[in-house]
Scaffold this active site. Structure first.
Site, PDB file in Angstrom:
ATOM      1  N   GLY A  50       0.840  -1.197   0.000  1.00  0.00           N
ATOM      2  CA  GLY A  50       0.000   0.000   0.000  1.00  0.00           C
ATOM      3  C   GLY A  50       0.866   1.235   0.000  1.00  0.00           C
ATOM      4  O   GLY A  50       2.055   1.167   0.320  1.00  0.00           O
ATOM      5  N   CYS A  77       5.070  -6.312   1.750  1.00  0.00           N
ATOM      6  CA  CYS A  77       5.465  -4.913   1.751  1.00  0.00           C
ATOM      7  C   CYS A  77       4.783  -4.144   2.902  1.00  0.00           C
ATOM      8  O   CYS A  77       5.107  -4.375   4.055  1.00  0.00           O
ATOM      9  CB  CYS A  77       5.177  -4.289   0.383  1.00  0.00           C
ATOM     10  SG  CYS A  77       6.048  -2.739   0.136  1.00  0.00           S
ATOM     11  N   TYR A  78       3.808  -3.291   2.614  1.00  0.00           N
ATOM     12  CA  TYR A  78       3.080  -2.601   3.693  1.00  0.00           C
ATOM     13  C   TYR A  78       2.502  -3.624   4.672  1.00  0.00           C
ATOM     14  O   TYR A  78       2.452  -3.396   5.875  1.00  0.00           O
ATOM     15  CB  TYR A  78       1.951  -1.762   3.085  1.00  0.00           C
ATOM     16  CG  TYR A  78       1.133  -0.999   4.094  1.00  0.00           C
ATOM     17  CD1 TYR A  78       1.468   0.289   4.443  1.00  0.00           C
ATOM     18  CD2 TYR A  78       0.016  -1.584   4.693  1.00  0.00           C
ATOM     19  CE1 TYR A  78       0.717   0.991   5.374  1.00  0.00           C
ATOM     20  CE2 TYR A  78      -0.743  -0.897   5.625  1.00  0.00           C
ATOM     21  CZ  TYR A  78      -0.396   0.397   5.966  1.00  0.00           C
ATOM     22  OH  TYR A  78      -1.139   1.082   6.886  1.00  0.00           O
ATOM     23  N   HIS A 171       7.598  -7.819  -3.617  1.00  0.00           N
ATOM     24  CA  HIS A 171       6.292  -8.146  -4.211  1.00  0.00           C
ATOM     25  C   HIS A 171       6.366  -9.474  -4.976  1.00  0.00           C
ATOM     26  O   HIS A 171       6.956  -9.520  -6.054  1.00  0.00           O
ATOM     27  CB  HIS A 171       5.859  -7.030  -5.170  1.00  0.00           C
ATOM     28  CG  HIS A 171       5.462  -5.793  -4.465  1.00  0.00           C
ATOM     29  ND1 HIS A 171       4.180  -5.538  -4.049  1.00  0.00           N
ATOM     30  CD2 HIS A 171       6.201  -4.727  -4.047  1.00  0.00           C
ATOM     31  CE1 HIS A 171       4.123  -4.379  -3.429  1.00  0.00           C
ATOM     32  NE2 HIS A 171       5.345  -3.860  -3.412  1.00  0.00           N
ATOM     33  N   GLU A 173       3.904 -10.932  -6.403  1.00  0.00           N
ATOM     34  CA  GLU A 173       2.830 -11.014  -7.398  1.00  0.00           C
ATOM     35  C   GLU A 173       3.206 -10.454  -8.762  1.00  0.00           C
ATOM     36  O   GLU A 173       2.483 -10.651  -9.731  1.00  0.00           O
ATOM     37  CB  GLU A 173       1.574 -10.300  -6.861  1.00  0.00           C
ATOM     38  CG  GLU A 173       1.677  -8.783  -6.686  1.00  0.00           C
ATOM     39  CD  GLU A 173       2.310  -8.332  -5.374  1.00  0.00           C
ATOM     40  OE1 GLU A 173       3.065  -9.113  -4.768  1.00  0.00           O
ATOM     41  OE2 GLU A 173       2.065  -7.178  -4.964  1.00  0.00           O
ATOM     42  N   SER A 226     -23.701  -6.971 -27.380  1.00  0.00           N
ATOM     43  CA  SER A 226     -23.037  -6.085 -28.333  1.00  0.00           C
ATOM     44  C   SER A 226     -22.201  -6.868 -29.320  1.00  0.00           C
ATOM     45  O   SER A 226     -21.677  -6.310 -30.274  1.00  0.00           O
ATOM     46  CB  SER A 226     -22.113  -5.156 -27.557  1.00  0.00           C
ATOM     47  OG  SER A 226     -21.115  -5.938 -26.906  1.00  0.00           O
ATOM     48  N   GLY A 227     -22.041  -8.172 -29.062  1.00  0.00           N
ATOM     49  CA  GLY A 227     -21.137  -8.956 -29.889  1.00  0.00           C
ATOM     50  C   GLY A 227     -19.773  -9.068 -29.248  1.00  0.00           C
ATOM     51  O   GLY A 227     -18.911  -9.805 -29.709  1.00  0.00           O
ATOM     52  N   ASP A 230     -17.715 -10.220 -23.327  1.00  0.00           N
ATOM     53  CA  ASP A 230     -18.391 -10.285 -22.032  1.00  0.00           C
ATOM     54  C   ASP A 230     -19.894 -10.490 -22.175  1.00  0.00           C
ATOM     55  O   ASP A 230     -20.475 -11.360 -21.523  1.00  0.00           O
ATOM     56  CB  ASP A 230     -18.135  -9.007 -21.216  1.00  0.00           C
ATOM     57  CG  ASP A 230     -16.655  -8.704 -21.105  1.00  0.00           C
ATOM     58  OD1 ASP A 230     -15.860  -9.644 -21.289  1.00  0.00           O
ATOM     59  OD2 ASP A 230     -16.304  -7.547 -20.860  1.00  0.00           O
ATOM     60  N   SER A 231     -20.521  -9.679 -23.044  1.00  0.00           N
ATOM     61  CA  SER A 231     -21.977  -9.819 -23.146  1.00  0.00           C
ATOM     62  C   SER A 231     -22.339 -11.160 -23.787  1.00  0.00           C
ATOM     63  O   SER A 231     -23.349 -11.774 -23.423  1.00  0.00           O
ATOM     64  CB  SER A 231     -22.600  -8.647 -23.902  1.00  0.00           C
ATOM     65  OG  SER A 231     -22.202  -8.617 -25.252  1.00  0.00           O
ATOM     66  N   ARG A 299     -20.698  10.377 -26.144  1.00  0.00           N
ATOM     67  CA  ARG A 299     -20.892   9.265 -25.206  1.00  0.00           C
ATOM     68  C   ARG A 299     -22.246   9.359 -24.507  1.00  0.00           C
ATOM     69  O   ARG A 299     -22.971   8.384 -24.399  1.00  0.00           O
ATOM     70  CB  ARG A 299     -19.812   9.284 -24.131  1.00  0.00           C
ATOM     71  CG  ARG A 299     -18.512   8.697 -24.563  1.00  0.00           C
ATOM     72  CD  ARG A 299     -17.626   8.434 -23.357  1.00  0.00           C
ATOM     73  NE  ARG A 299     -16.499   7.636 -23.752  1.00  0.00           N
ATOM     74  CZ  ARG A 299     -15.411   8.118 -24.336  1.00  0.00           C
ATOM     75  NH1 ARG A 299     -15.313   9.406 -24.578  1.00  0.00           N
ATOM     76  NH2 ARG A 299     -14.432   7.303 -24.686  1.00  0.00           N
ATOM     77  N   LYS A 385     -10.664 -10.881 -17.353  1.00  0.00           N
ATOM     78  CA  LYS A 385     -10.997 -10.998 -18.773  1.00  0.00           C
ATOM     79  C   LYS A 385     -10.591 -12.356 -19.379  1.00  0.00           C
ATOM     80  O   LYS A 385     -11.372 -12.986 -20.080  1.00  0.00           O
ATOM     81  CB  LYS A 385     -10.292  -9.881 -19.545  1.00  0.00           C
ATOM     82  CG  LYS A 385     -10.734  -9.751 -20.990  1.00  0.00           C
ATOM     83  CD  LYS A 385     -11.982  -8.924 -21.061  1.00  0.00           C
ATOM     84  CE  LYS A 385     -12.440  -8.677 -22.477  1.00  0.00           C
ATOM     85  NZ  LYS A 385     -13.561  -7.739 -22.486  1.00  0.00           N
ATOM     86  N   ASP A 466      -2.898  12.813 -61.422  1.00  0.00           N
ATOM     87  CA  ASP A 466      -2.444  14.169 -61.742  1.00  0.00           C
ATOM     88  C   ASP A 466      -3.387  15.270 -61.286  1.00  0.00           C
ATOM     89  O   ASP A 466      -3.168  16.437 -61.570  1.00  0.00           O
ATOM     90  CB  ASP A 466      -2.216  14.351 -63.263  1.00  0.00           C
ATOM     91  CG  ASP A 466      -1.065  13.512 -63.754  1.00  0.00           C
ATOM     92  OD1 ASP A 466      -0.202  13.183 -62.906  1.00  0.00           O
ATOM     93  OD2 ASP A 466      -1.042  13.176 -64.953  1.00  0.00           O
TER      94      ASP A 466
END
Ligand code: XMP
Length: 529
Positions: A50, A77-78, A171, A173, A226-227, A230-231, A299, A385, A466
């Site tokens: 952190g 760490c922290y 770390h 990770e 949406s294609g 995820d959806s 948007r 993802k 031309d």
């Protein structure tokens, strides 16, 4: 479950990631979580890094009840400093100039006995690690011994001599600590006894059972598609769980890619057998976009119009459902929230400025939830993802779709600088189609995270046969990124770029020249607007 308590480090969620890669289920919660808030008993607890100093007034501290739970604790760490500080405020001090460690360091493991050595079991004595700390331990807390040192840190790793409490200053990770995952396995599987049996097929079965129970045997669910990955994966999962009581709605907003609407229809309805309604609202969107040049206005208009249309459709679906004897009311709304979105909202950090309003991350269905009393169903909220992609494969979705690049909700409207006219949409679509096809043919699609061809605001002068001829300026963009927060331009060969340029100028009417955007994010962003 291994619980990661997030103290606000930018790497915290990677601990969860690494554990899941080891097939150990892990969840991250903010460091302010109390043991009494938990709905499960973790097998072990990891306190993340952190940005604070443990001795600062505003520093967050772990609920002491976690230490009394008797399960193993690893401080990173922290997290290490928190363990030491709890046992004596004088144990942690600010590092002095030349003693702070940022970047790679070499540690040497110190072996004592079968209990303290478990964290580094099977690992070499000397390892490269990634360090990022200003504060340090000034002395060992009572009952602890040193299990790793670096030239600058006599306490790079510590362990309690009897209790299963460990701390490391580096770390494990991040990929810059090559043996970090092995160390996390030692902690999670070896020390905590977590079973490495979490897999996507078990997740898939559990999730289908959970959805069936949640929705019951009458209620209906609606979701926008949406294609995108995820959806589509969310929709396929719902279809698997409740069949035709799940209704997908695809809104054609006029700023999707070439042939995209048709392809989504084929995939969802034909390939996956999902009950799908396609609403062609392209004219309504293009009319509304006329003269809108500001990206946030684009948007907002697209997001709001989308919700309006989706709401209208939801009501129609509900009406239709009323007349079927077996069907109940539409009670649920499918949302493709992913774990990074959840992390974003639970991470322990101060408010960060909004750079762009990404309307699909939270907020979208709020009006629908309130107005129609719909409840949210978020089957992907625990997944990263690439785990969603794995789940897609598990559900039989074909590879092309599973590996698809993300595509923004406002579509190519934010890839066209300035006015979004039907003419400019057509030109951008054609150029984009050529660029993406050539990337695919060159076998580069899966190496690139996101790519598109956009349009500049102005026209440039060109010469054709031309004659002086003005035409639009195409801006190609292709990036490599893991988290979409930072990104690098993809290093195509000049030959490839010149081929793309030649084809676009020859095959698409109205283009004078083609450029390639080589700027990284930051300072640029992935989309043009
Ligand atoms: P930027 O342009 O901010 O994009 O670097 C980062 C990622 O977010 C996507 N993006 C959006 N997605 N609605 C979306 O659904 C939006 O308004 C939006 N803006 C950007 C972008 O495609 C990239 O993957």
């Amino acid at each position: 479950t291994i619980l990661v308590l997030d103290n606000g480090s930018q790497y915290s969620h990677l601990i969860t990631r690494r554990l899941r890669e080891l097939n150990v289920y892990s969840e991250m919660l903010p460091c302010t979580t109390k043991l009494s808030d938990l709905a499960f008993k973790p097998k072990g607890i990891i306190l993340s890094g952190g940005p604070y100093s443990v001795y600062e007034e505003s520093a967050p501290h772990t609920d002491p009840a976690f230490f009394d739970l008797g399960v193993p604790v690893l401080g990173v760490c922290y997290g290490l400093q928190e363990i030491a500080w709890r046992l004596g405020k004088e144990n942690v001090v600010a590092g002095t100039e030349g003693q702070r460690e940022y970047g790679l360091a070499d540690i040497v493991a110190q072996r004592h006995n079968s209990h303290t050595d478990r964290l580094f079991e099977g690992l070499e004595d000397a390892m490269q690690v990634y360090m990022s700390h200003g504060d340090k331990l000034s002395q060992l807390p009572d009952g602890f011994c040193t299990i790793a040192t670096t030239q600058n840190s006599p306490f790079a790793g510590i362990a309690h001599t009897e209790k299963p409490i460990y701390g490391i200053q580096f770390h494990p990770e991040v990929t810059h600590t090559p043996r970090g995952t092995a160390l996390l396995r030692n902690f999670a599987v070896g020390i905590c006894g977590a079973k490495p049996d979490w897999s996507m097929s078990s997740f898939c079965d559990q999730e289908i059972a959970r959805i069936r129970k949640l929705v019951g045997d009458r209620a209906q669910v609606i979701g926008a598609v949406s294609g995108g990955v995820d959806s589509t994966v969310g929709a396929a999962l719902l279809k698997e769980a409740i069949g035709s009581r799940f209704h997908a709605v695809l809104v054609d907003n006029g700023v999707m890619r070439l042939n995209e609407c048709q392809q989504v229809k084929e995939t969802l309805a034909e390939h996956l057998g999902i009950s799908l309604t396609v609403v062609d609202a392209s004219q309504r969107f293009l009319d509304g976009l006329k003269g809108v040049v500001d990206s946030e206005k684009k948007r907002k208009f697209i997001g709001n119009t989308f919700i309006d249309i989706f709401e209208e459709e939801a009501l129609k679906i509900e009406k239709r459902a009323e007349n079927t004897p077996n069907a109940g009311k539409v009670e649920w709304f499918l949302q493709g929230t992913l774990y990074p979105d959840v992390i974003e909202s639970i991470s322990f950090k101060g408010p960060s400025a909004t750079i762009k309003t990404h309307h699909n991350v939270g907020g979208l269905p709020q009006r629908m939830m309130d107005g129609q009393g719909l409840k949210l169903i978020e089957p992907l909220r625990e997944l990263f993802k690439d785990e969603v992609r794995d789940l897609g494969r598990q559900l039989g979705i074909h590879e092309d779709l599973v590996m698809r690049h993300p595509f923004p909700g406002p579509g190519i409207a934010i890839r066209i600088l300035g006015d979004v006219t039907p003419e400019r949409v057509k030109i951008a679509r054609q150029a984009d189609h050529i660029f993406i096809s050539m990337i695919r043919e060159a076998g580069l699609y899966n190496e690139i995270s996101q790519a598109y061809a956009g349009l500049d605001t102005n026209k440039a002068v060109g010469v054709m046969g031309d004659k002086r001829q003005e035409g639009y300026i195409v801006i190609l963009r292709a990036v490599k990124t893991t988290d979409f927060m930072t990104a690098e331009a993809y290093p195509f060969s000049m030959d490839f770029l010149m081929d793309v340029s030649r084809r676009i100028v020859n095959e698409v009417d109205g283009i004078a020249l083609v450029t390639y955007n080589t700027t990284s994010k930051p300072p640029s962003t992935i989309e043009l607007q």
